[in-house]
Scaffold this active site. Sequence first.
Site, PDB file in Angstrom:
ATOM      1  N   ASP B 349       0.824  -1.205   0.000  1.00 46.19           N
ATOM      2  CA  ASP B 349       0.000   0.000   0.000  1.00 46.19           C
ATOM      3  C   ASP B 349       0.861   1.259   0.000  1.00 46.19           C
ATOM      4  OD1 ASP B 349      -1.257  -2.259   1.183  1.00 46.19           O
ATOM      5  OD2 ASP B 349      -2.783  -0.992   2.098  1.00 46.19           O
ATOM      6  N   GLU B 475      -6.071 -10.698  -4.366  1.00 46.43           N
ATOM      7  CA  GLU B 475      -5.921 -11.716  -3.321  1.00 46.43           C
ATOM      8  C   GLU B 475      -6.911 -12.865  -3.467  1.00 46.43           C
ATOM      9  OE1 GLU B 475      -5.873  -9.539   0.362  1.00 46.43           O
ATOM     10  OE2 GLU B 475      -3.770  -8.975   0.075  1.00 46.43           O
ATOM     11  N   LYS B 579     -10.703  -9.878  -6.488  1.00 45.41           N
ATOM     12  CA  LYS B 579     -10.989  -9.129  -5.275  1.00 45.41           C
ATOM     13  C   LYS B 579     -10.750  -7.639  -5.497  1.00 45.41           C
ATOM     14  CE  LYS B 579      -9.667  -9.022  -0.354  1.00 45.41           C
ATOM     15  NZ  LYS B 579      -8.587  -9.283   0.598  1.00 45.41           N
TER      16      LYS B 579
END
Lengths: 771, 771
Positions: B349, B475, B579
């Site tokens: 991130d 994911e 996802k």
Amino acid sequence: MRETELHLDTLAQTESVFALANGHIGLRGNLDEGEPFGLPGTYLNGFYELRPLPYAEAGYGNPESGQTVVNVTNGKIVRLLVEDEPFDVRYGELRSHERILDLRDGVLRRTAEWVSPTGRAVRVSSTRLVSFSQRAVAGILYEVEPLDGATPVVVQSELVTNEAGPDTQKDPRAAAALTAPLVSEGFVARDTRAVLTHYTRASGLTMSCAMGHVVDGPGGTGMRVEAFEDVARLAVSAEASPGKPLRLIKYVAYGWSSVRSPPAIRDQVGAALTEAEHRGWDKLLAEQRAYLDAFWERADVQIDGDTELQQAVRFALFHILQAGARAEGRAIPAKGLTGPGYDGHAFWDTESYVIPVLTFIAPHAAADALRWRYDTLDPARERAGQLDLRGAAFPWRTIQGEECSGYWPAGTAAFHVNADIADAVIRYRDLTGDEAFDRNVGTELLVETARLWRSLGHHDAAGRFRIDGVTGPDEYSAIADNNVYTNLMAQRNLRGAADAVERHPEVAAKLGVDAEEAAGWRDAAERIVIPYDPDLEVHQQAEGFTQHQRWDFKNTTAEQYPLLLHFPYFDLYRKQVVKQADLVFAIVKRSDAFTAEQKARNFAYYEALTVRDSSLSASIQAALAAEVGYLELAYDYLAEAALMDLDDLEHNTRDGLHIASLAGSWFGAVGGLGGVRELGGGLSFAPQLPEALDRLTFRLAFRGRRLLVEVRHGQARYTLTEGEPLEIVHHGEEATLQPGHPLSRRIPRALRREAPSQPPGRAPARRRPPR
Amino acid sequence: MRETELHLDTLAQTESVFALANGHIGLRGNLDEGEPFGLPGTYLNGFYELRPLPYAEAGYGNPESGQTVVNVTNGKIVRLLVEDEPFDVRYGELRSHERILDLRDGVLRRTAEWVSPTGRAVRVSSTRLVSFSQRAVAGILYEVEPLDGATPVVVQSELVTNEAGPDTQKDPRAAAALTAPLVSEGFVARDTRAVLTHYTRASGLTMSCAMGHVVDGPGGTGMRVEAFEDVARLAVSAEASPGKPLRLIKYVAYGWSSVRSPPAIRDQVGAALTEAEHRGWDKLLAEQRAYLDAFWERADVQIDGDTELQQAVRFALFHILQAGARAEGRAIPAKGLTGPGYDGHAFWDTESYVIPVLTFIAPHAAADALRWRYDTLDPARERAGQLDLRGAAFPWRTIQGEECSGYWPAGTAAFHVNADIADAVIRYRDLTGDEAFDRNVGTELLVETARLWRSLGHHDAAGRFRIDGVTGPDEYSAIADNNVYTNLMAQRNLRGAADAVERHPEVAAKLGVDAEEAAGWRDAAERIVIPYDPDLEVHQQAEGFTQHQRWDFKNTTAEQYPLLLHFPYFDLYRKQVVKQADLVFAIVKRSDAFTAEQKARNFAYYEALTVRDSSLSASIQAALAAEVGYLELAYDYLAEAALMDLDDLEHNTRDGLHIASLAGSWFGAVGGLGGVRELGGGLSFAPQLPEALDRLTFRLAFRGRRLLVEVRHGQARYTLTEGEPLEIVHHGEEATLQPGHPLSRRIPRALRREAPSQPPGRAPARRRPPR
């Protein structure tokens, strides 16, 4: 199987090798006096405790508790005091030691001459038996005789619960230990008998162990019996002397239940004890011998020219029998009942290695083991539902039927176990013709596993049926698309189910299978994807496999094997390195799905990638090596499979025997050198002998018949020892076997060519038989 | 950001929203009086405790311990007793309540009127600050004033260590709790000051927290200070009355170290306290305002036509600043310092979402965060060695640099984090021209990550460079071959490293990079595999992806999202369900690698598969949606990203803010609606507004320049507010920006077409701005 010296450093290995079991009770070959031990062990098939399965990061569907085999009350302990000195081989002087595992009598014999630290010499001998005829009973004949003059001796025959064992290892293959898992429910001692009853905290199982004795000693022999929560003891004291030994017969009975009350279980073991005492020691011995005589008559394999291998294969057959003979509705665990390895779990080993052998030599035990799977259909259906699948998803590892794998990429994702079960069902029916089993047990197993495959796979845009994201037999690959083994076995499963519902429409109706569903199975089977690399002209173990990087074998040292202990799964999964026969196993099991040319090319390609870090590999490689013409290599692999535990090749025989490898040694001999294949209801043979061997004989049961096959260089002789005439195939030629008319056939000269090579350092030991 | 009513059921969410931090200290927005709380939290960036990571089945290379953020000594507690009744909003009557997070002043203000159970009314107000200018210091101004007559009040200002918190959840996304992790090392209290010093048991870190006070009360105000192991307290008692409030200024200083001694750390916080007292409250406030004025001048984004979105984006910018402003060599965790979610770990991130924004609006903070990665090169090199790889393997999740992921398929296998770091390094250099950073920090990061890729991939028989068995951003897929995102980012990494060693031969020499090695990087980059499905004419997220079964969206209910809590990873991995942006992120980050046609087709294909169970997705989808012409959809996604925490869209804001999503809202506005792309050292713009918005303005820093961009329907205006002339691209046309000469350009009319659909029920909320 004879041991003439006691080595304390290999004690745990010998405890596994000398283990006695009947499929229900398992006693490791611990010394009578309990200490020293490598790993004390007494097991009851199916008796387990739950332990939490922890995860660093949680995930939906991960099993939260695992089943672990429990070391139950040890009934085999007989301690000895010689003039107040405990008989312990670590002290005093052990003048001689011998243990014999008698494969014909089915007993473990021990004799030792020991001089105590105070200088008193005694001869100790014992005979231990776990009865095949009386399933709940074990027995020990124990005798102590002073060698130089009258000596006071005390023999303490005991039941010991919650024994301390060694610490567990970090090796993931070694079992997790459970400390004091049994809680006392009651204890009784009277006359020469005692009973201990215990339950497990979490799994809620109750067990009872009772012992009774017959004492035969010199005049003045005294006795005292007592019991406590975790120990019961009969102490016998006598003044023994040369020619006047103290002799004790100990009967031990076991029982357990998840349902019945403690008093009921206690009474049950008491009754078993009474029955054993009533039969008496000699009758138990005689029954044991008779049981084994019948077994060897059906099962013996003779190998002339390699006595060590001959012994190893018989040792293997004996232990396969011990693992499965009287399991009767319980699993056949990977270690049998010989040790706590793999937590006592059963895997696909049962159906892929053990049952195929049992089907040929002890069909009733094969049927029993499959009935155990049948009895676990409910948890398997629940698991399928949890995974959003139809039908039944049998567990990767279990004792009682629930999934106990805590690492799903090499556990739950290995769905092939379902096809392996189906394959064993189909094979059992084909080989035995047991229609009642097929109707009452087999069909439902086939239907529920077929439903699993149908929901697990899907048709792609081109109409091909794909099974994505699963793990095949090779544990150095995982979560791949269209694993050939899995897909071919699923194909067999889907077709087998469609055939079964055609045979048994009433079962189909009961299970709600209509014509559409069965047609869907056949269609999926027809269009299943079998990945093939046209450039290399070999099959891909799974889609994309042959494009992966080859493992850097050259820079991998001998100490780095097994690879899983030195490299992360991440690395293993993404490269071309094979732990154990996978595509090769597909060829062996689905011989019909490959041309001879494909078999040879595939074998060579995968041989160069296969490191055999699994004990499940050598026997399968033996079988295909023989088929594609590498007889000497097949012989090497056969020897490796057979000697897995006697030579402790994987350094973990301490945790129990490798039952699948032992079963594989039969298959390596019969399926490999004997070239036996059974597909679609017929038997074919392609026997050949490696140079070192003079003769191979083996016996098979087939649809009510019994066959004896003798193989010599250049010639095979087939004898129908029982049953109706039979069509067979010998090296591609059909022949008919008639009762009373042995058939001799020439064996074509084998192709002589260079065998393919294995990764550096991973070739099997070249077999040079000690003559 | 104003709250006008207190809802106890959303207390934890508001504690995250009202958190104050400066990148070093983080204080959740807990009520001054400590209780009730949702989740008490005080954090020091980089301060952690170790916890064991358990595995049901062991595996080589699995991290054995994890780092977990610690809730350190709580310095923000100021308790109040009104006539012996504790001020607690759960009792008595809360007449009014207001909390304001002031984004310009950088403080949290609170006012409340409360009537005690005994009927005494008081007004309580507080202002809380975590100083940007004085990094180690936080402060509170606390005032209580009786509303109807003189009232005895006691104010207790405290330090509390090892606070009890709520039990942790079973949700894998919620952080694991640590109970009483801090051990007392010493405590002192004197005059108006107190210090508590503690250490952690396993990680061996020492921290100290000091408080000092200025009390301003009516005549007769008394004081008492005391300290114990886990609590220090200044109690002030006064008879306050209307117009004569009791007023307290509390300064809190924090320090910690893994190296320095407890006395040294204690002195350090004492000194920080002295400095804060010396500056005084008003100066701290003024410095805070000045710091933020400068920030907004560089960073503000104005959105006219949607006040809620306007506020949300500014809220996001404020929290991004709070997460990174003064981290100075520490990580920017996924939750910043706002909560214990994800154990306080930093992930990709940081580099993929937060640093790109900081590079445009607060470049020094971007450089600091990358320096933290640089400082963790040693553990990353060790990890690479453990994985049998070259170079550096940065961890999937960590606080201090060591891999803390306990589930490798979605952890260690997600090697793209390394390319994400490299991308942030390249981007930082391209946008800032910071050559010193490039030489001293950037090049080594690029070299070591390039080495990783070179050893992770291999050339196949056709000479193509493959990266097999890794996990991309999505994911819901794992361990796949040739993930497009990973491969394109690795390509950029390899080329960036080759360029860097060309620029800095002396660094190359120091790192042992020769021409062969660099050429090897370029070659691998050139031949990297990018899987494409020619039938569907879309890229495959990874090899084989488009052949997998599509997720059964139709039969998935709203309650079954997020899918990971209702389906096993096994099932998710093997099907076409996404996802979070993966291939779409590849297109956004590697805009140069796709044609416009490919972008549009890919977007449509993956849009139909993407469920956005991750907060990391919406902003990226916003950016590509805008680029391929779906402006209204981009607007919807932008709003989702921006409102992630204010609307608690993932129901876990309680555990901390989604810093990456907040950063993504900037990117959704600037990269999406603004159409900003930077590649190869130039800036291009393709601004467009959705119908609802009237105007968008944003500011960018670029190579010593500052730009202001104003977008209206049909027209964009570019102003160079600082620095040298600059070539830019507006909707494909080149233009030159001159200082003092704003440039206006027409915006071509956007294509109007039907946006692709999302899986049923997974479309973003249609944005209808409240006007």
